[in-house]
Design an enzyme around this catalytic site. Structure first.
Site, PDB file in Angstrom:
ATOM      1  N   VAL A  74       1.123  -1.543  -0.126  1.00  0.00           N
ATOM      2  CA  VAL A  74       0.147  -0.006   0.270  1.00  0.00           C
ATOM      3  C   VAL A  74       0.734   1.275  -0.206  1.00  0.00           C
ATOM      4  O   VAL A  74       1.638   1.175   0.774  1.00  0.00           O
ATOM      5  CB  VAL A  74      -0.792   0.081   0.924  1.00  0.00           C
ATOM      6  CG1 VAL A  74      -1.794   1.199   1.380  1.00  0.00           C
ATOM      7  CG2 VAL A  74      -1.481  -1.010   1.267  1.00  0.00           C
ATOM      8  N   GLY A 120       3.846   4.551   2.899  1.00  0.00           N
ATOM      9  CA  GLY A 120       4.343   3.436   2.913  1.00  0.00           C
ATOM     10  C   GLY A 120       4.136   1.987   3.553  1.00  0.00           C
ATOM     11  O   GLY A 120       5.027   2.041   4.591  1.00  0.00           O
ATOM     12  N   LYS A 121       3.886   0.595   2.962  1.00  0.00           N
ATOM     13  CA  LYS A 121       3.976  -0.183   4.055  1.00  0.00           C
ATOM     14  C   LYS A 121       3.545  -1.258   2.633  1.00  0.00           C
ATOM     15  O   LYS A 121       2.809  -1.795   1.994  1.00  0.00           O
ATOM     16  CB  LYS A 121       3.281  -0.516   5.118  1.00  0.00           C
ATOM     17  CG  LYS A 121       3.365  -1.681   6.403  1.00  0.00           C
ATOM     18  CD  LYS A 121       4.502  -0.152   7.094  1.00  0.00           C
ATOM     19  CE  LYS A 121       5.526  -0.624   7.725  1.00  0.00           C
ATOM     20  NZ  LYS A 121       6.069   0.157   9.406  1.00  0.00           N
ATOM     21  N   SER A 122       4.312  -2.210   3.530  1.00  0.00           N
ATOM     22  CA  SER A 122       4.285  -3.635   2.297  1.00  0.00           C
ATOM     23  C   SER A 122       4.155  -5.368   3.580  1.00  0.00           C
ATOM     24  O   SER A 122       4.638  -5.182   4.442  1.00  0.00           O
ATOM     25  CB  SER A 122       5.233  -4.388   0.808  1.00  0.00           C
ATOM     26  OG  SER A 122       6.200  -4.246   1.866  1.00  0.00           O
ATOM     27  N   ASP A 158      10.513  -4.611   9.571  1.00  0.00           N
ATOM     28  CA  ASP A 158       9.246  -3.863  10.176  1.00  0.00           C
ATOM     29  C   ASP A 158       9.156  -5.544  10.793  1.00  0.00           C
ATOM     30  O   ASP A 158      10.064  -6.535  11.069  1.00  0.00           O
ATOM     31  CB  ASP A 158       8.119  -4.073   9.710  1.00  0.00           C
ATOM     32  CG  ASP A 158       7.300  -3.200  10.795  1.00  0.00           C
ATOM     33  OD1 ASP A 158       7.262  -1.935  10.489  1.00  0.00           O
ATOM     34  OD2 ASP A 158       5.643  -3.433  10.586  1.00  0.00           O
TER      35      ASP A 158
END
Length: 623
Positions: A74, A120-122, A158
């Site tokens: 995202v 953002g992040k995945s 993360d």
């Protein structure tokens, strides 16, 4: 192959037509992309589109791998700059909604840190139980998947990933396409240095200086700030953040005491202070501390009175009292008013604290969760005099360190040669030849990060107290969000069409009316770009063009060059938001292509501008 859990989730949430129309497969790599105009599809995935984002949501997997390799990306917002920045989470149960919540937190965190990066992040969906070799292959496979988006997304570690995984990604995609790399890659090794944890302690230092100003409010009129030797801290989650927070607290505020720590197996509490150095070393060696400390130090003396308490119920540590609580475990809902939300503890049972500095990702853009947070703060801030410092305002040390790996550019002579990428052995040999230069680069980046982290987090604490002092009705969560949004809004004026546009569906001028109508429906786009055989823009087709042609009896087989709008109103990639809005309003159109040198580069629409920009907020700040 696509992870079983991911496929089951997407098959349940998305209709077959979406799989058919949106699935892109390239050499085994599969993607389904959704933008802010896909309101209904995103809602099926639990994501609500608002004025901040998301910019892009991607479901992706490798269908040719014998291992399950897949997950979500995202990119929430790019107003602060490109690319977005945020970590890769690797857990068994992840959803697009969960990744979106984390990406929104990164939007606010990067803005609070005034970094020129979007949020953002995945997430990699992993069932666990992987061998070391299998894990490396999963990380490599995911690296190949996200490379498609390297211009708008920079990954870091993360929960479930680490600095070594970032090295694997850098080996695959290049040094500039991963953050928090090891020092042998010129990286800032966020986990090893305790970058995020250090930010929490700096926030505590800043609040100790700023909080006396809150005495203007009745709930803080009797506030007494402790001398450093009387400062007590509880740490929920003695892991990568919590363990380093305890270590750095003792280094930066000598005489302060960590009186309680918890981990997955229980908690320890001693009002005189716990042996931080011993616990930190135990964490490095074993990964957990509470049960190990009990076995090594408390069991043998169980028949005499001991000042240290041990319990196998980790949540019960939140019943203990201290001046400061640092939630640092991957639990967003550690405190709530409502027992039905299943928090770690409810307000009625919590200990006596004065400040909470959030070291865990707790923010969510979901209206229900934001409302729950406001209710919680209305109770403990206004009635109990407990100040909550939101995670994205204080927990930005990690992203600040990571950002230096992109802000301080890698010199051309230290970039891994393109023909070596993907070959771990050859890359390691190349890195060893440049180890001295890369170590020097890493040290320069570390020093810059350390200076900037101290500056920005102290400033944030000053701004937080400024807002709370000036408005008795404002809650800390509202003040924190205001700080981040204000920075995003100030960057909004600099955004251009190239930053905001989405891909525009294209069709050739010799195509039929039926084909154009079908593509408009499938793409959910307000317009199609009509191209010549040389791929140059020669017109646009809108839903109105289709309706008018149908109403006048035009055959379905009619070429669209007969009915298209050939006098195209367009935007340039460099047009700013105000220029685009003026064009749409002046010509009374709802959408237009973005065109450069006769080629359609993307699409801008009034709906897109409303969803992707903060014009009303920007105007309010400028008024």
């Amino acid at each position: 192959m696509i992870p079983n859990q991911m496929e089951a989730y997407l098959r349940e949430k998305l209709p077959e037509s979406t799989w058919r129309n949106r699935l892109i497969c390239e050499q085994g790599k599969c993607y389904m992309e959704f933008n802010p105009l896909d309101v209904d599809r995103l809602a099926r995935l639990g994501i609500e589109v608002d004025s901040l984002g998301p910019h892009l949501v991607v479901c992706m997997w490798d269908e040719e791998s014998p291992l399950e390799i897949g997950g979500y990306l995202v990119v929430d917002n790019l107003a602060m700059g490109r690319p977005s920045m945020g970590g890769i989470r690797m857990l068994p149960e992840l959803t697009p909604n969960a990744i979106h919540n984390l990406a929104r937190g990164m939007t606010l965190k990067n803005a609070a840190a005034n970094l020129p990066y979007g949020g953002g992040k995945s997430g990699i969906i992993s069932s666990g139980g992987l061998s070391f070799k299998e894990r490396v292959e999963v990380i490599r496979g995911f690296a190949r998947l996200i490379y498609r988006y390297h211009s708008i997304y920079l990954p870091g570690p993360d929960v479930g990933t680490n600095d070594a995984d970032m090295k694997t990604i850098a080996v695959e995609n290049g040094l500039d396409n991963a953050l928090s790399k090891p020092v042998d890659m010129g990286g800032n090794r966020i986990d090893q240095l305790g970058a995020a944890a250090g930010g929490l302690i700096i926030a505590l230092e800043g609040l100790l200086e700023e909080m006396p100003r809150l005495r203007v409010h009745p709930q803080f009129s009797d506030l007494k700030l402790p001398h450093p030797t009387a400062l007590t801290v509880l740490i929920q989650g003695f892991g990568a953040v919590g363990a380093h927070a305890a270590r750095i607290l003792n280094e930066r505020i000598p005489g302060s005491r960590v009186v309680g720590v918890s981990d997955a197996l229980g908690y320890l509490y001693n009002e005189e202070g716990l042996p931080v150095k011993q616990l930190f070393q135990s964490w490095l060696e074993r990964g957990v501390v509470s049960a190990a400390y009990y076995q090594d130090n408390l069991m043998a003396a169980e028949k005499r009175w001991l000042p240290t308490k041990f319990s196998t119920a980790p949540d019960d540590m939140l019943r203990e009292s201290a001046f400061c609580l640092i939630p640092a475990s991957p639990i967003a809902n550690y405190l709530d008013l409502d027992i039905s939300s299943r928090p770690c503890i409810t307000v009625e049972k919590m200990g006596n604290w004065h400040v909470i500095i959030e070291g865990a990702n707790t923010y969510s853009p979901e209206p229900s969760r934001k409302a729950a947070r406001s209710r919680l703060e209305a109770r403990i801030y206004r009635q109990n005099g407990v100040l909550m410092a939101a995670d994205y305002l204080v927990n930005s040390g990690g992203v600040i360190y990571a950002a230096q790996e992109h802000l301080i550019k890698t010199p051309d002579n230290l970039r891994i040669p393109q023909d070596l990428l993907g070959d771990r052995e050859k890359v390691d040999q190349w890195l060893s030849k440049h180890s001295g230069e890369l170590a020097s680069l890493a040290e320069n980046r570390r020093r810059a990060a350390e200076t900037y982290r101290d500056e920005v987090i102290r400033r944030n604490m000053g701004e937080l107290i400024d807002l709370l002092v000036s408005d008795a009705d404002m809650l800390p969560c509202e003040a924190a969000e205001y700080i981040s949004i204000r920075r995003i809004a100030s960057s909004e004026a600099d955004r251009i069409a190239e930053d905001i546009m989405i891909p525009i569906p294209t069709i050739y001028s010799h195509s039929t009316l039926r084909e154009a109508a079908s593509l408009l429906i499938e793409s959910s786009s307000p317009i199609l770009a009509v191209l010549s055989t040389a791929d140059e823009l020669v017109g646009v087709i809108t839903g109105w063009d289709i309706t008018r042609a149908t109403a006048t009896g035009t055959p379905d087989s009619q070429p669209i060059q007969k009915i298209m709008t050939s006098e195209v109103i367009s935007a340039r990639p460099s047009d700013n938001v105000l220029e685009m809005i003026r064009k749409l309003e002046h010509y009374e159109i709802s959408a237009m292509p973005v065109v450069e040198k006769g080629r359609a580069k993307g699409l801008i629409s009034s709906d897109l501008l409303a969803r992707r920009t903060l014009m009303r907020l920007l105007q309010a700040h400028n008024s």
